[in-house]
Write an enzyme that holds these catalytic residues in place. Structure first.
Site, mmCIF file in Angstrom:
data_model
loop_
_atom_site.group_PDB
_atom_site.id
_atom_site.type_symbol
_atom_site.label_atom_id
_atom_site.label_comp_id
_atom_site.label_asym_id
_atom_site.label_seq_id
_atom_site.Cartn_x
_atom_site.Cartn_y
_atom_site.Cartn_z
ATOM 1 N N HIS A 131 0.963 -1.323 -0.189
ATOM 2 C CA HIS A 131 0.099 -0.059 0.132
ATOM 3 C C HIS A 131 0.801 1.152 0.135
ATOM 4 O O HIS A 131 2.073 1.190 0.399
ATOM 5 C CB HIS A 131 -0.948 0.052 1.317
ATOM 6 C CG HIS A 131 -0.352 -0.113 2.548
ATOM 7 N ND1 HIS A 131 -0.020 -1.198 3.286
ATOM 8 C CD2 HIS A 131 0.224 0.893 3.298
ATOM 9 C CE1 HIS A 131 0.288 -0.670 4.495
ATOM 10 N NE2 HIS A 131 0.623 0.449 4.434
ATOM 11 N N GLU A 142 7.410 1.471 5.183
ATOM 12 C CA GLU A 142 7.137 0.484 5.934
ATOM 13 C C GLU A 142 7.390 -0.923 5.525
ATOM 14 O O GLU A 142 7.239 -1.210 4.280
ATOM 15 C CB GLU A 142 5.502 0.754 6.173
ATOM 16 C CG GLU A 142 4.895 -0.547 7.134
ATOM 17 C CD GLU A 142 3.167 -0.327 7.133
ATOM 18 O OE1 GLU A 142 2.870 0.694 6.700
ATOM 19 O OE2 GLU A 142 2.825 -1.243 7.795
ATOM 20 N N HIS A 201 4.051 7.301 3.240
ATOM 21 C CA HIS A 201 4.723 6.132 3.418
ATOM 22 C C HIS A 201 4.351 5.186 2.201
ATOM 23 O O HIS A 201 3.439 5.178 1.380
ATOM 24 C CB HIS A 201 4.806 5.617 4.676
ATOM 25 C CG HIS A 201 3.631 4.870 5.020
ATOM 26 N ND1 HIS A 201 2.568 5.413 5.682
ATOM 27 C CD2 HIS A 201 3.464 3.421 4.750
ATOM 28 C CE1 HIS A 201 1.680 4.405 5.672
ATOM 29 N NE2 HIS A 201 2.000 3.097 5.510
#
Lengths: 146, 146
Positions: B8, B136, B87
């Protein structure tokens, strides 16, 4: 309009060479395309492939280095010297219909559609109209991602 | 390490409600998941699905609204009041091995792995060590994207 595939995430970098080394050696990218200049847009470009689900093509990382002093990436790097996330690019089946759609929604389309890095027509929409995200809309490349 | 799937793109927003309306009505998202709180991380979260190639699951847009005054998203929004790209999240098969990898490369892992929005362990790596991209790293959710 129907949301299309997230073709790529544009990531600005002050050094394409160092960014390529980072994505290859630290992030472990297996496929990194040959860099090339897009003089008309003031950028040098390199696509990093990420794997999609079930061995499909995933969303690419589009590394962008400024080409010339008037490059739009130069302005971004002045604010973000290390580089960083620059834009999101979504595919649409028909670029003219998409431009018409965004304009009718009151979104500021930045200029006329022009040839993008995948050889199809693209345009950008102003981040202030798009929740702070500079958004590229691109006509789906033929055979790409399939 | 091998580069995994781009699970994502995190996008911060001052209003999850307005962001959801934007992705539904302007961008044309067909599938928007139910929002939920992640109190431990100081965020309210909503996943927008994007279509991948060949009817696979594509990269999600993770909308993030601050939850509480100490939310890390609050600091981001102070600098970017409209919101914006926050992010990138990549999948790995083994979170402990990935943490060890990034640390051995001299990258600053921010805290210990903790449960992420997909119910698997995640950690973040400092953007200054990652070409300006807050990154991440998350263990691949079982059955997700396949």
């Amino acid at each position: 309009m129907k949301l299309g595939r997230l073709n790529h995430v544009g990531v600005a970098t002050p050094s394409l060479e160092r960014a390529i080394a980072f994505w290859r050696d630290i992030m472990g990218a297996q496929i990194i395309r040959e860099p090339f200049d897009m003089a008309g847009q003031g950028v040098r470009v390199c696509f990093v492939e990420t794997p999609g689900a079930d061995s499909t093509a995933g969303t690419q990382i589009e590394l962008l280095e400024p080409l010339g002093e008037t490059s739009p990436i130069a302005a971004f790097l002045a604010k973000n010297p290390q580089g960083g996330q620059h834009h999101l690019a979504f595919e649409v089946p028909d670029i003219a219909a998409a431009k018409d759609w965004f304009e009718r929604q009151g979104k500021r389309v930045l200029g006329e559609p022009r040839l993008g890095a995948h050889g199809t027509l693209v345009f950008f929409v102003h981040p202030r109209d798009m929740g702070g995200v500079l958004t590229e809309i691109m006509e789906t490349p033929k055979g790409a991602g399939h």
